[in-house]
Design an enzyme around this catalytic site. Sequence first.
Site, short mmCIF file in Angstrom:
data_model
loop_
_atom_site.label_atom_id
_atom_site.label_comp_id
_atom_site.label_asym_id
_atom_site.label_seq_id
_atom_site.Cartn_x
_atom_site.Cartn_y
_atom_site.Cartn_z
N ASP A 151 0.76 -10.16 3.60
CA ASP A 151 2.07 -9.91 4.22
C ASP A 151 2.07 -10.22 5.71
OD1 ASP A 151 0.37 -7.75 4.72
OD2 ASP A 151 1.50 -6.38 3.44
N ASN A 154 2.66 6.22 0.49
CA ASN A 154 3.69 6.33 -0.55
C ASN A 154 3.34 5.51 -1.80
OD1 ASN A 154 4.06 3.75 0.34
ND2 ASN A 154 6.17 4.00 1.04
N HIS A 194 2.48 2.29 -1.78
CA HIS A 194 2.79 0.86 -1.72
C HIS A 194 1.53 0.00 -1.74
CE1 HIS A 194 3.02 0.64 3.02
NE2 HIS A 194 1.80 0.32 2.61
N GLU A 209 7.27 -1.47 -1.55
CA GLU A 209 7.54 -0.04 -1.42
C GLU A 209 7.90 0.54 -2.80
OE1 GLU A 209 6.59 1.13 1.20
OE2 GLU A 209 7.47 0.32 3.02
C1 F6R Z 1 -1.53 -4.54 4.80
C2 F6R Z 1 -0.83 -4.00 3.66
C3 F6R Z 1 -0.54 -2.54 3.50
C4 F6R Z 1 -1.73 -1.65 3.87
C5 F6R Z 1 -1.39 -0.17 3.68
C6 F6R Z 1 -2.50 0.73 4.15
O1 F6R Z 1 -1.67 -5.94 4.70
O2 F6R Z 1 -0.42 -4.76 2.86
O3 F6R Z 1 -0.18 -2.29 2.17
O4 F6R Z 1 -2.82 -1.98 3.07
O5 F6R Z 1 -0.22 0.13 4.39
O6 F6R Z 1 -2.66 0.59 5.52
P1 F6R Z 1 -3.88 1.27 6.29
O7 F6R Z 1 -5.12 0.60 5.82
O8 F6R Z 1 -3.61 0.97 7.75
O9 F6R Z 1 -3.83 2.71 5.97
#
Ligand code: F6R
Length: 240
Positions: free
Chosen positions: A67, A135, A137, A142
């Site tokens: 992303d 959450n 995701h 989401e």
């Molecule tokens: C990042 C991504 C997100 C993160 C998730 C956890 O490329 O796609 O889904 O993997 O938000 O983020 P952290 O590791 O910062 O807790």
Amino acid sequence: MEIIVCKNYEEISKTAYKVFEEVILSRKNPVLGLATGSTPIGLYRELIDGYKKKRISFKNVTTVNLDEYVGLSKNHPQSYAYFMEENLFKSVDIDRKNARIPNGRKKNLNKECLRYSNLLSKTPRDIQLLGIGGNGHIAFNEPFSPFDGKTSVVNLSKKTIEDNSRFFDDINDVPTRAISMGISEIFSARKIVLLASGKNKAKAVYDAVKGSINPSCPASVLQNHKDCIFILDKDSAFLL
Ligand code: F6R
């Protein structure tokens, strides 16, 4: 789904490294799906170390990222392109033209999503790295994102904006939209490795592993994947 519970973050990173090393060494032209955020940083350090010790090379590796924020240039310190450069690419021998990431600055974002989606269908991933949102995701899919979704522009939930505000000076600076790989594209990887660390991930991990397979927890779709490993620390696994 295989669950590995590690004693701490360092052990998560080393365990994940071993899985990545095996994939990189077993393929002529390995394709790695990569993620950003805090969780994979330790794995990226291990990959850099493996490269420096000549155990692995990125010369024939292609990477595709999950992303990118809409509106941030690749030189913006919070863009995911910048993150990848700083945390991995600048320290290994990857050919930058093989390091792919959506471009969130394109005028026509739908066209960019289509381009990325086509690229993904031509670039099947040998392994896909994931973190998990508080959450549930995966990438920026989401809760209630469709399981058959492809790359699209998504609105970030209030929870994700709050979670990610720790990287920005002000919560109002956090982009509200991103381009995200879709769940069906994530699922199409041959192997999936999800890393989670910390108590704030425990509920999402529980829902993903033990809950019903339901878009209310996007990561729950991984229960159906034939080769998926969750590498967790004790805190993120404590509800299991
Ligand atoms: C990042 C991504 C997100 C993160 C998730 C956890 O490329 O796609 O889904 O993997 O938000 O983020 P952290 O590791 O910062 O807790």
